[in-house]
Design a protein around this motif. Structure first.
Motif, short mmCIF file in Angstrom:
data_model
loop_
_atom_site.label_atom_id
_atom_site.label_comp_id
_atom_site.label_asym_id
_atom_site.label_seq_id
_atom_site.Cartn_x
_atom_site.Cartn_y
_atom_site.Cartn_z
N VAL A 1 0.86 -1.17 0.00
CA VAL A 1 0.00 0.00 0.00
C VAL A 1 0.90 1.23 0.00
O VAL A 1 1.72 1.41 0.89
N LEU A 2 0.77 2.03 -1.04
CA LEU A 2 1.46 3.32 -1.10
C LEU A 2 0.50 4.33 -0.50
O LEU A 2 -0.72 4.19 -0.65
N ALA A 3 1.04 5.32 0.20
CA ALA A 3 0.16 6.31 0.80
C ALA A 3 0.76 7.70 0.65
O ALA A 3 1.97 7.88 0.79
N PHE A 4 -0.11 8.66 0.33
CA PHE A 4 0.32 10.06 0.36
C PHE A 4 0.24 10.51 1.81
O PHE A 4 -0.73 10.20 2.51
N THR A 5 1.24 11.25 2.25
CA THR A 5 1.14 11.82 3.60
C THR A 5 1.87 13.16 3.65
O THR A 5 2.91 13.34 3.02
N ASP A 6 1.27 14.08 4.41
CA ASP A 6 1.91 15.39 4.58
C ASP A 6 2.54 15.50 5.97
O ASP A 6 2.85 16.58 6.43
N GLY A 7 2.67 14.36 6.64
CA GLY A 7 3.26 14.35 7.98
C GLY A 7 2.21 14.30 9.07
O GLY A 7 2.50 13.92 10.20
N ARG A 8 0.95 14.66 8.72
CA ARG A 8 -0.14 14.65 9.72
C ARG A 8 -1.28 13.76 9.26
O ARG A 8 -1.84 12.99 10.02
N ALA B 1 -7.94 -3.22 4.98
CA ALA B 1 -7.70 -1.77 4.82
C ALA B 1 -8.04 -1.03 6.11
O ALA B 1 -7.28 -0.15 6.56
N ASP B 2 -9.16 -1.40 6.73
CA ASP B 2 -9.55 -0.74 7.99
C ASP B 2 -8.55 -1.05 9.10
O ASP B 2 -8.14 -0.17 9.86
N GLU B 3 -8.17 -2.34 9.18
CA GLU B 3 -7.22 -2.75 10.22
C GLU B 3 -5.87 -2.03 10.05
O GLU B 3 -5.28 -1.55 11.02
N CYS B 4 -5.40 -1.95 8.80
CA CYS B 4 -4.10 -1.32 8.54
C CYS B 4 -4.14 0.16 8.85
O CYS B 4 -3.18 0.73 9.37
N MET B 5 -5.28 0.81 8.53
CA MET B 5 -5.39 2.24 8.82
C MET B 5 -5.24 2.48 10.32
O MET B 5 -4.50 3.36 10.75
N GLU B 6 -5.92 1.64 11.09
CA GLU B 6 -5.95 1.82 12.54
C GLU B 6 -4.65 1.40 13.22
O GLU B 6 -4.16 2.06 14.13
N PHE C 1 4.15 0.99 2.26
CA PHE C 1 3.97 -0.03 3.28
C PHE C 1 4.03 -1.39 2.60
O PHE C 1 3.12 -1.74 1.83
N GLY C 2 5.10 -2.15 2.88
CA GLY C 2 5.19 -3.53 2.40
C GLY C 2 4.57 -4.40 3.47
O GLY C 2 5.05 -4.43 4.60
N LEU C 3 3.46 -5.08 3.14
CA LEU C 3 2.68 -5.77 4.17
C LEU C 3 2.65 -7.27 3.94
O LEU C 3 2.72 -7.72 2.80
N MET C 4 2.54 -8.02 5.02
CA MET C 4 2.24 -9.44 4.89
C MET C 4 0.93 -9.70 5.61
O MET C 4 0.75 -9.27 6.76
N LEU C 5 0.02 -10.35 4.91
CA LEU C 5 -1.31 -10.62 5.46
C LEU C 5 -1.23 -11.98 6.15
O LEU C 5 -1.55 -13.01 5.58
N THR C 6 -0.73 -11.97 7.39
CA THR C 6 -0.46 -13.22 8.11
C THR C 6 -1.74 -13.73 8.77
O THR C 6 -2.72 -12.99 8.93
N PRO C 7 -1.73 -14.99 9.22
CA PRO C 7 -2.91 -15.51 9.94
C PRO C 7 -3.22 -14.70 11.20
O PRO C 7 -4.34 -14.73 11.70
N ASN C 8 -2.22 -13.95 11.71
CA ASN C 8 -2.46 -13.11 12.89
C ASN C 8 -2.67 -11.65 12.54
O ASN C 8 -2.41 -10.76 13.36
N GLY C 9 -3.11 -11.39 11.33
CA GLY C 9 -3.37 -10.01 10.93
C GLY C 9 -2.25 -9.45 10.05
O GLY C 9 -1.23 -10.10 9.85
N ALA C 10 -2.48 -8.24 9.56
CA ALA C 10 -1.50 -7.61 8.68
C ALA C 10 -0.29 -7.15 9.48
O ALA C 10 -0.43 -6.61 10.58
N LYS C 11 0.92 -7.40 8.95
CA LYS C 11 2.14 -6.94 9.60
C LYS C 11 3.03 -6.26 8.58
O LYS C 11 2.98 -6.56 7.40
N VAL C 12 3.87 -5.34 9.09
CA VAL C 12 4.78 -4.62 8.20
C VAL C 12 6.00 -5.48 7.89
O VAL C 12 6.68 -5.95 8.81
N VAL C 13 6.27 -5.70 6.60
CA VAL C 13 7.51 -6.36 6.19
C VAL C 13 8.60 -5.30 6.08
O VAL C 13 9.72 -5.48 6.51
N GLU C 14 8.25 -4.19 5.46
CA GLU C 14 9.21 -3.10 5.30
C GLU C 14 8.49 -1.82 4.98
O GLU C 14 7.36 -1.81 4.50
#
Ligand code: AMP
Ligand code: GLY
Length: 426
Positions: free
Chosen positions: A196-203, A243-248, A271-284
């Motif tokens: 997931v790529l995301a635009f962010t302005d820092g806030r 998507a909701d879980e990752c946002m939060e 956000f490089g993500l892995m959708l593991t059996p225990n939820g989404a986690k950050v790979v990198e």
């Protein structure tokens, strides 16, 4: 507006294609650019990592905005230097780009702020690292260089011997230079991956449509890791629930953590993500658009990229509604035979018109490594072209992209025939 884009691969071509669609843009420069990019932008021979050279180029061209696209100049502080000279930029400053520049930093941040990621330890001493691996006695073991390593600094060791060799290559033999003088050893995670790529302005953080890369060189996810052999967007495995879980749990907490650390991140956060059996986690984390993720995400962007760039710079992303097209996009990378190891360049490419595009207009070809010589496009890199198409469905986009691939050729061209298979459940 005049815009200078730093970089010269398929991702930069995708950024330039999106910028060139803006009614606000009069002229685009790209440094160093490549053969295909020269159809849309004036290419200037300054290397993307040459900070002094790029600042001088900006002083000469006086662009209204500089879009710093690749990781190395961001980590080296190109944005900081351009800002000091009064230029408006898109991309994080060095103190935020460290999120990609140092895995020890990013893992530490995630631990401190409770952002889900693989459990880990860090080491500078080979004996201690090896003792830890033996005590864990759990394989595969994941061993990572702290710093940038052209995507090659991650070793998935299948047994103790491979793990010991990996540690020694990084900490004792200096195979990755300074990037490998500190390492991360982490838990092996399982599950499908997504970006997931995301635009962010820092806030404020605004995720783009999701995507999926195919990192291995060969069909069936076999062979060596590459920069990426093809992408699709959106990623059907990344559901609304994820998507909701990752946002939060991931996106917002990361932006807030960087803000709290006094390192506000402005630009595109990967956000490089892995959708593991225990939820989404950050790979990198990466501090920039992915390549070739940008090639499938940006064609689905409906909002003017220049407006987003301005909103990020002025920190008013919360006020901007970012819109996306329905449908899917697929990109198939055509690479030089032998990539990611030794390969030849300088091969003429057939099937492209003078603009570097297929004549029927059904697909768009992002040039990753080409040069234009006497009216002919020649291969000039490992990844050569990203053949990209959009359609109502993912299958439709893949069919269009592969149909275009079949009409383009160069000696020893290599591409995967199964991009999108996993996403389609095949
Ligand atoms: P990175 O450069 O950190 O994205 O790692 C490259 C690739 O290695 C990732 O896309 C994953 O496929 C794999 N990888 C990295 N870390 C892990 C992990 N902890 N568990 C399983 N696979 C991993
Ligand atoms: N496609 C993976 C990356 O850009 O890092």
């Amino acid at each position: 507006m005049k815009i200078l884009v730093v970089g010269g691969g398929g991702r930069e071509h995708a950024v330039i294609k999106a910028l060139s669609a803006s009614p606000k843009v009069d002229k685009i420069y790209c440094a160093p650019g490549n053969g295909g990019i020269s159809a849309l932008a004036e290419c200037c021979p300054v290397k993307a990592t040459d900070i002094d050279g790029m600042v001088s180029l900006a002083e000469q061209l006086r662009p209204d905005f500089v879009f710093v696209t690749p990781d190395d100049p961001l980590v080296l502080g190109m944005v900081d230097r351009l800002n000091e000279k009064g230029f408006r930029t898109f991309g994080p400053r060095a103190d935020a780009a460290i999120l990609e520049g140092s895995k020890v930093f990013s893992k530490g941040l995630m631990k401190k702020y409770g952002i889900p990621t693989a459990a880990y330890e860090t080491f500078t001493d080979a004996d201690k690292a090896i003792a830890y691996i033996k005590s864990q006695n759990s394989y595969p073991a994941v061993i990572k260089c702290d710093g940038l390593a052209l995507g090659k600094g991650v070793i998935i060791a299948q047994n103790e011997q491979e793990a010991v060799d990996a540690v020694n290559s990084m900490l004792l033999d200096g195979k990755f230079g300074k990037s490998g003088s500190e390492i991360v050893i982490e838990e092996f995670m399982t599950g499908p991956e997504g970006t997931v790529l995301a635009f962010t302005d820092g806030r404020t953080v605004k995720p783009m449509v999701s995507s999926m890369d195919h990192k291995r060189a060969n069909d069936g996810d076999e062979g060596l890791n590459t920069g990426g052999m093809g992408t699709i967007a959106p990623n059907p495995l990344y559901t609304k629930e994820y998507a909701d879980e990752c946002m939060e749990k991931i996106f917002r907490p990361t932006i807030e953590a960087m803000q709290k650390e006094g390192r506000p991140f402005k630009g595109c956060l990967y956000f490089g993500l892995m959708l593991t059996p225990n939820g989404a986690k950050v790979v990198e984390y990466n501090c920039r658009f992915g390549d070739p993720e940008a090639q499938v995400v940006l064609p689905l962007l409906k909002t003017d990229l220049v407006e987003i760039m301005e909103a990020v710079w002025e920190e008013r992303l919360d006020k901007l509604d970012i819109e996306w097209y329905d449908g899917s996009c697929a990109c198939v990378v055509m690479a030089s035979g032998g990539y990611p190891q030794k390969y030849e360049t300088g091969k003429p490419i057939s099937g492209l018109n003078t603009q570097g595009q297929p004549d029927d207009g059904k697909a768009y070809v992002y040039h990753a490594g080409t040069k234009l010589e006497n009216g002919t496009y020649l291969t000039a890199g490992g990844r050569v072209l990203g053949v990209t198409a959009t359609a109502d469905t993912l299958q439709g986009a893949l069919d269009k992209a592969y149909s275009a691939v079949s009409k383009i050729s160069f000696e020893k061209a290599h591409f995967r025939k199964d991009i999108g298979h996993r996403a389609l459940g095949k």
